[in-house]
Motif scaffolding. Sequence first.
Motif, PDB file in Angstrom:
ATOM      1  N   TRP A  98     -36.162  50.033 -72.245  1.00  0.00           N
ATOM      2  CA  TRP A  98     -36.179  49.335 -70.954  1.00  0.00           C
ATOM      3  C   TRP A  98     -35.089  49.789 -70.010  1.00  0.00           C
ATOM      4  N   ARG A  99     -33.950  50.175 -70.538  1.00  0.00           N
ATOM      5  CA  ARG A  99     -32.858  50.595 -69.642  1.00  0.00           C
ATOM      6  C   ARG A  99     -33.248  51.822 -68.829  1.00  0.00           C
ATOM      7  N   GLU A 100     -34.096  52.669 -69.382  1.00  0.00           N
ATOM      8  CA  GLU A 100     -34.565  53.844 -68.648  1.00  0.00           C
ATOM      9  C   GLU A 100     -35.776  53.520 -67.770  1.00  0.00           C
ATOM     10  N   GLU A 101     -36.440  52.417 -68.048  1.00  0.00           N
ATOM     11  CA  GLU A 101     -37.664  52.063 -67.345  1.00  0.00           C
ATOM     12  C   GLU A 101     -37.425  51.269 -66.059  1.00  0.00           C
ATOM     13  N   ILE A 102     -36.420  50.426 -66.063  1.00  0.00           N
ATOM     14  CA  ILE A 102     -36.229  49.533 -64.910  1.00  0.00           C
ATOM     15  C   ILE A 102     -35.698  50.302 -63.703  1.00  0.00           C
ATOM     16  N   ARG A 103     -35.982  49.775 -62.521  1.00  0.00           N
ATOM     17  CA  ARG A 103     -35.401  50.333 -61.291  1.00  0.00           C
ATOM     18  C   ARG A 103     -34.772  49.172 -60.529  1.00  0.00           C
ATOM     19  N   ILE A 104     -33.598  49.428 -60.017  1.00  0.00           N
ATOM     20  CA  ILE A 104     -32.847  48.404 -59.300  1.00  0.00           C
ATOM     21  C   ILE A 104     -32.909  48.717 -57.811  1.00  0.00           C
ATOM     22  N   LEU A 105     -33.293  47.738 -57.035  1.00  0.00           N
ATOM     23  CA  LEU A 105     -33.504  47.917 -55.603  1.00  0.00           C
ATOM     24  C   LEU A 105     -32.185  47.896 -54.835  1.00  0.00           C
ATOM     25  N   PRO A 106     -32.124  48.589 -53.699  1.00  0.00           N
ATOM     26  CA  PRO A 106     -30.913  48.551 -52.876  1.00  0.00           C
ATOM     27  C   PRO A 106     -30.486  47.127 -52.512  1.00  0.00           C
ATOM     28  N   ALA A 107     -31.443  46.263 -52.241  1.00  0.00           N
ATOM     29  CA  ALA A 107     -31.108  44.876 -51.895  1.00  0.00           C
ATOM     30  C   ALA A 107     -30.403  44.180 -53.047  1.00  0.00           C
ATOM     31  N   THR A 108     -30.784  44.522 -54.265  1.00  0.00           N
ATOM     32  CA  THR A 108     -30.150  43.919 -55.438  1.00  0.00           C
ATOM     33  C   THR A 108     -28.729  44.426 -55.599  1.00  0.00           C
ATOM     34  N   HIS A 109     -28.529  45.706 -55.375  1.00  0.00           N
ATOM     35  CA  HIS A 109     -27.172  46.257 -55.429  1.00  0.00           C
ATOM     36  C   HIS A 109     -26.293  45.584 -54.374  1.00  0.00           C
ATOM     37  N   GLU A 110     -26.848  45.332 -53.201  1.00  0.00           N
ATOM     38  CA  GLU A 110     -26.088  44.665 -52.149  1.00  0.00           C
ATOM     39  C   GLU A 110     -25.660  43.272 -52.599  1.00  0.00           C
ATOM     40  N   TYR A 111     -26.561  42.552 -53.226  1.00  0.00           N
ATOM     41  CA  TYR A 111     -26.281  41.209 -53.723  1.00  0.00           C
ATOM     42  C   TYR A 111     -25.164  41.250 -54.773  1.00  0.00           C
ATOM     43  N   ALA A 112     -25.325  42.121 -55.760  1.00  0.00           N
ATOM     44  CA  ALA A 112     -24.321  42.223 -56.823  1.00  0.00           C
ATOM     45  C   ALA A 112     -22.977  42.695 -56.277  1.00  0.00           C
ATOM     46  N   ASP A 113     -23.014  43.626 -55.344  1.00  0.00           N
ATOM     47  CA  ASP A 113     -21.761  44.125 -54.750  1.00  0.00           C
ATOM     48  C   ASP A 113     -21.016  43.007 -54.034  1.00  0.00           C
ATOM     49  N   ARG A 114     -21.748  42.124 -53.385  1.00  0.00           N
ATOM     50  CA  ARG A 114     -21.097  41.011 -52.698  1.00  0.00           C
ATOM     51  C   ARG A 114     -20.404  40.088 -53.698  1.00  0.00           C
ATOM     52  N   ILE A 115     -21.050  39.807 -54.812  1.00  0.00           N
ATOM     53  CA  ILE A 115     -20.433  38.951 -55.826  1.00  0.00           C
ATOM     54  C   ILE A 115     -19.141  39.583 -56.330  1.00  0.00           C
ATOM     55  N   ARG A 116     -19.169  40.878 -56.578  1.00  0.00           N
ATOM     56  CA  ARG A 116     -17.961  41.549 -57.067  1.00  0.00           C
ATOM     57  C   ARG A 116     -16.883  41.620 -55.982  1.00  0.00           C
ATOM     58  N   GLU A 117     -17.314  41.786 -54.748  1.00  0.00           N
ATOM     59  CA  GLU A 117     -16.370  41.883 -53.632  1.00  0.00           C
ATOM     60  C   GLU A 117     -15.513  40.626 -53.509  1.00  0.00           C
ATOM     61  N   VAL A 118     -16.107  39.470 -53.764  1.00  0.00           N
ATOM     62  CA  VAL A 118     -15.385  38.204 -53.578  1.00  0.00           C
ATOM     63  C   VAL A 118     -14.930  37.614 -54.910  1.00  0.00           C
ATOM     64  N   SER A 119     -14.858  38.445 -55.934  1.00  0.00           N
ATOM     65  CA  SER A 119     -14.607  37.953 -57.284  1.00  0.00           C
ATOM     66  C   SER A 119     -13.250  37.270 -57.450  1.00  0.00           C
ATOM     67  N   GLY A 120     -12.298  37.564 -56.576  1.00  0.00           N
ATOM     68  CA  GLY A 120     -10.990  36.943 -56.714  1.00  0.00           C
ATOM     69  C   GLY A 120     -10.874  35.592 -56.037  1.00  0.00           C
ATOM     70  N   SER A 121     -11.955  35.104 -55.470  1.00  0.00           N
ATOM     71  CA  SER A 121     -11.918  33.858 -54.694  1.00  0.00           C
ATOM     72  C   SER A 121     -12.687  32.761 -55.418  1.00  0.00           C
ATOM     73  N   LEU A 122     -11.999  31.674 -55.765  1.00  0.00           N
ATOM     74  CA  LEU A 122     -12.654  30.555 -56.421  1.00  0.00           C
ATOM     75  C   LEU A 122     -13.746  29.926 -55.556  1.00  0.00           C
ATOM     76  N   PRO A 123     -13.518  29.680 -54.259  1.00  0.00           N
ATOM     77  CA  PRO A 123     -14.593  29.108 -53.446  1.00  0.00           C
ATOM     78  C   PRO A 123     -15.854  29.977 -53.431  1.00  0.00           C
ATOM     79  N   HIS A 124     -15.683  31.289 -53.347  1.00  0.00           N
ATOM     80  CA  HIS A 124     -16.839  32.176 -53.315  1.00  0.00           C
ATOM     81  C   HIS A 124     -17.555  32.201 -54.671  1.00  0.00           C
TER      82      HIS A 124
END
Length: 216
Positions: A98-124
């Motif tokens: 499955w790891r070779e089969e799945i494809r991750i969409l740009p919109a999903t990367h944007e979502y995950a990147d935002r979570i990591r971007e604000v990872s140091g903030s408790l409110p976020h």
Amino acid sequence: MSLPVEEELPLSALLREGTRDDHGAANSEHFIEQLLSGALDRAAYADLSAQLLVVYEALEDTSAAVRDDERGAGLVFGELTRVPAIERDLAFLYGPSWREEIRILPATHEYADRIREVSGSLPHYAAHSYTRYLGDLSGGQIVKRMMKQHYGLDDDGVAFYTFPDIPKVKVFKDAYRSRLDGLDLDPDEVAATLAEAHHAFHLNRVVFTALAKIHC
């Protein structure tokens, strides 16, 4: 619908009322309506599961930092961890490669990147944790039932929506909301939590829109 920050209201109530319209809009996305109605196929559900993996990897990596936050440690519950369950679903839906089969969409990367971007903030973190986990424990249970009904799935393939360590969901959700209300956020932090919750719903809807272009 945006509500003014009112100190007399607990954070969980502010989030519930303040994101009511966002929640309704997400549930009305064409991809979700079609998926829940049985109009799509198992491949569409599998694709959604793949996107969720990346989002939850980001969220649960972020949890490690929150555990070290004196105020926020209590908001991290091991019972909510979803990544291993999603991986089991993907292995069932795609097979052992499955790891070779799945494809991750740009919109999903944007979502995950935002979570990591604000990872140091408790409110976020609180905003993203609330929008994801409380949704899994609430509307996610409807999704589970519909996937089993429409796409020939049994317990295999829907592990993401199954919480074996939470026997009483309402009791747990009440406890989660109590921890959320006890974070001792100041007014600016409460406002930041509300704003990020709106943004989290937006990012989620962008993923649904991208999935609709493929499957609908």
